[in-house]
Design a protein around this motif. Structure first.
Motif, PDB file in Angstrom:
ATOM      1  N   ARG A 249      40.046 109.620  65.058  1.00 53.20           N
ATOM      2  CA  ARG A 249      40.524 111.004  64.980  1.00 53.20           C
ATOM      3  C   ARG A 249      41.845 111.006  64.549  1.00 53.20           C
ATOM      4  NH1 ARG A 249      42.583 115.414  66.780  1.00 53.20           N
ATOM      5  NH2 ARG A 249      41.392 117.429  66.848  1.00 53.20           N
ATOM      6  N   ASP A 250      42.769 110.282  65.240  1.00 52.70           N
ATOM      7  CA  ASP A 250      44.217 110.342  64.755  1.00 52.70           C
ATOM      8  C   ASP A 250      44.326 109.758  63.280  1.00 52.70           C
ATOM      9  OD1 ASP A 250      44.936 110.921  67.504  1.00 52.70           O
ATOM     10  OD2 ASP A 250      45.694 109.061  68.036  1.00 52.70           O
ATOM     11  N   GLY A 251      43.693 108.851  63.020  1.00 52.48           N
ATOM     12  CA  GLY A 251      43.749 108.558  61.613  1.00 52.48           C
ATOM     13  C   GLY A 251      43.345 109.617  60.526  1.00 52.48           C
ATOM     14  N   ILE A 252      42.393 110.304  61.011  1.00 52.47           N
ATOM     15  CA  ILE A 252      42.031 111.483  60.187  1.00 52.47           C
ATOM     16  C   ILE A 252      42.986 112.711  60.357  1.00 52.47           C
ATOM     17  CG2 ILE A 252      40.268 113.426  59.899  1.00 52.47           C
ATOM     18  CD1 ILE A 252      38.997 110.903  59.001  1.00 52.47           C
ATOM     19  N   GLU A 253      43.422 112.803  61.312  1.00 53.41           N
ATOM     20  CA  GLU A 253      44.738 113.775  61.465  1.00 53.41           C
ATOM     21  C   GLU A 253      45.864 113.389  60.355  1.00 53.41           C
ATOM     22  OE1 GLU A 253      44.880 116.621  62.537  1.00 53.41           O
ATOM     23  OE2 GLU A 253      43.867 116.947  64.526  1.00 53.41           O
ATOM     24  N   ILE A 254      46.052 112.085  60.470  1.00 56.20           N
ATOM     25  CA  ILE A 254      47.227 111.614  59.431  1.00 56.20           C
ATOM     26  C   ILE A 254      46.897 111.845  58.199  1.00 56.20           C
ATOM     27  CG2 ILE A 254      48.407 109.573  58.949  1.00 56.20           C
ATOM     28  CD1 ILE A 254      48.293 108.826  61.991  1.00 56.20           C
TER      29      ILE A 254
ATOM     30  N   TYR B 105      49.986 116.815  70.895  1.00 57.89           N
ATOM     31  CA  TYR B 105      51.352 116.276  71.344  1.00 57.89           C
ATOM     32  C   TYR B 105      51.445 114.955  70.841  1.00 57.89           C
ATOM     33  CZ  TYR B 105      54.824 114.224  74.171  1.00 57.89           C
ATOM     34  OH  TYR B 105      55.988 113.361  74.663  1.00 57.89           O
ATOM     35  N   ARG B 106      50.446 114.080  70.942  1.00 55.39           N
ATOM     36  CA  ARG B 106      50.336 112.676  70.246  1.00 55.39           C
ATOM     37  C   ARG B 106      50.523 112.715  68.889  1.00 55.39           C
ATOM     38  NH1 ARG B 106      45.383 110.843  71.554  1.00 55.39           N
ATOM     39  NH2 ARG B 106      45.975 108.704  70.767  1.00 55.39           N
ATOM     40  N   LEU B 107      49.797 113.620  68.142  1.00 58.05           N
ATOM     41  CA  LEU B 107      50.123 113.645  66.698  1.00 58.05           C
ATOM     42  C   LEU B 107      51.277 113.929  66.201  1.00 58.05           C
ATOM     43  CD1 LEU B 107      48.488 113.267  63.821  1.00 58.05           C
ATOM     44  CD2 LEU B 107      48.356 115.808  64.113  1.00 58.05           C
ATOM     45  N   ALA B 108      52.135 114.811  66.926  1.00 57.24           N
ATOM     46  CA  ALA B 108      53.512 115.492  66.564  1.00 57.24           C
ATOM     47  C   ALA B 108      54.239 114.222  66.925  1.00 57.24           C
ATOM     48  CB  ALA B 108      53.728 116.515  67.389  1.00 57.24           C
TER      49      ALA B 108
END
Lengths: 292, 199
Positions: A249-254, B105-108
């Motif tokens: 999910r984090d990868g997609i957000e990036i 928060y973690r993304l930011a």
């Protein structure tokens, strides 16, 4: 950043109403962070919770506010700011009407209005309705909805402005209907998840908008996966899956951030997304094989 | 956008429980009337809980909180049919908001750290709890406090340890009036610093 921790009332009599406003307001996170600055035990050292800190008065607090707590109790909460966040969660999840009557700031009110406008706008522009599904649970009580439906139908009489939304396309990937509810062995379940992730490659979006939409759909699928019970899996496998899923999910957000920033051209963002999803597919497949 | 409702209709919706409203949303499908019901019921849920959703979305800072709240409501709309089990809507709603807030928060945080590459093994175990994030957010604030003149630092520390102004003044070896002035200047400086630092 507001500095509520430096504005705690000097007068003890004002402490309860002030703290109530903080608990329902937008500054509680800042307050807790600031209070934690010189406190070693922002959380209770024994892992205890509000139930221990406030005891049997918690029910009264949830129903009627902080007036039943002593100044020492209130200072005790401020001394362990982790409990403030826990109390806010309990109030929002279980609190009585009293808490909805606590005044909020004009800044908060404005934020609420902006959020409501934005959500209404998004629903109006793209009123994708939730998938048609049998309501989950409580089926025995369905008859109780009938009067409610009748009441709401009255609204339709004056509702000439609203256009019905289109029927959404069936979900794909991790959002594929029925995917997560199948009662099958763990290895088969993971294999199906792997196949579901692989559906990413069914389309090759070539515009920024279509790639963004595809990425958002995959990300939402990850959210679906994170929220699912995964009863098919043992605890360790479930933990593994959730950990991986958060990383995907984090990868997609990036990738979305890269797309929005224009840092790379569309083909490069898609290549990176392909690489990410390929790893996800492989990881799920390998885990399934290890269980088989 | 919902059309104006009559007072009697508003009242009817007001009397419905959250779970009944959710059932109306879940029934929202192809038929025009059903979609209207769903939107009306969903608007009522937002009316009931939007203040709290926005507050909850701000638990890791107000920056981006409105986006978090907005995304959370859209997710409620899109996920409610398949992922809400019919019991305790509020509990489900606020878990979803918290989940969104942690993710945002973690993304930011990652963007700030410019950690664009993704390492599947070592990053993002996702276990960040509210408390862990709360503690992480201390650092930039500590840096801002460290930049204050000594007297202001002393007053700020004493105040954060819940000393009243008289006790804080005594603790720092100054008069109460001096303590009040120092606190005033400290708040002003900290606001500017935290804004600069993006806290």
């Amino acid at each position: 950043m507001n500095l509520p921790a430096l504005e705690i009332p000097e007068d003890d009599a004002l402490l309860a109403p002030w703290l109530e406003r903080q608990l329902v307001g937008m500054d509680l996170g800042d307050l807790a962070t600031q209070l934690a600055l010189w406190q070693e035990d922002a959380a209770p050292p024994d892992g205890s919770s509000l139930d221990v800190a406030i005891g049997d008065r918690l029910a009264t607090v949830l129903e009627a506010g902080l007036c039943g707590l002593s100044v020492d109790d209130l200072r005790g909460l401020l001394a362990r700011p982790g409990l403030l966040l826990e109390l806010q969660a309990r109030i929002f999840g279980e609190g009585g009407d009293y808490w909805r009557g606590v005044a909020i700031s004009s800044e908060h009110r404005a934020a609420v209005q902006r959020v409501e406008s934005a959500v209404s706008e998004r629903l109006r522009e793209r009123p994708t309705l939730p998938p048609v599904a049998e309501p989950v649970g409580n089926l025995r009580a369905r008859w109780r909805v009938l009067p409610a439906i009748a009441a709401v139908l009255l609204l339709a009489l004056g509702a000439w402005a609203l256009r019905p939304g289109p029927v959404p396309a069936p979900g794909w990937g991790f959002d594929r209907p029925g995917l997560l509810t199948q009662q099958i062995p763990a290895d088969q379940y993971l294999t199906m998840l792997s196949q579901a992730a692989n559906q990413w490659f069914n389309k090759k979006p070539d515009s920024a908008d279509s790639l963004r939409a595809r990425l958002i759909q995959f990300r939402d699928g990850c959210d679906t996966l994170l929220a699912a019970p995964h009863a098919q899996l043992a605890a360790a496998d479930k933990e593994w899956l959730l950990k991986r899923c958060r990383a995907w999910r984090d990868g997609i957000e990036i990738r979305l951030a890269e797309l929005d920033a224009g840092e790379f051209d569309i083909a490069e963002v898609r290549r990176r997304a392909d690489e990410l999803v390929e790893k996800a597919v492989d990881a799920l497949h390998q885990r399934a094989e290890s269980l088989g | 956008m919902l059309a104006p409702m009559s007072e009697s209709s508003k009242s009817s919706l007001n009397e419905l429980t959250d779970e009944t409203l959710v059932e109306l949303v879940q029934r929202g499908g192809a038929p025009a009337k059903a979609s209207f019901q769903a939107q009306a019921a969903f608007a009522k849920l937002r009316e009931r809980y939007n203040e709290q959703v926005v507050a909850s979305a701000a638990q890791f800072g107000k920056t981006g909180a409105e986006d978090v709240a907005q995304e959370a409501w859209i997710k409620v709309w899109t996920k409610i049919a398949d992922h809400f089990d019919g019991r305790n809507f509020r509990g489900w709603l606020f878990r979803l908001v918290k989940h969104e807030a942690i993710n945002a928060y973690r993304l930011a945080q990652r963007k700030r750290e410019q950690s664009i590459s993704l390492d599947f093994e070592s990053k993002g175990d996702g276990s960040a709890s509210s408390l862990a994030i709360l503690l992480e957010r201390k650092e930039p604030l500590e840096l801002c406090i460290a930049k204050l003149p000594e007297r202001q630092q002393c007053i700020v520390r004493a105040t954060l340890q819940q000393m009243k102004i008289a006790a804080a003044a005594e603790h720092c070896g100054i008069t109460a009036a001096q303590a009040s002035v120092a606190k005033h200047h400290a708040i002003k400086s900290l606001r500017a610093c935290t804004t600069r630092e993006g806290v």
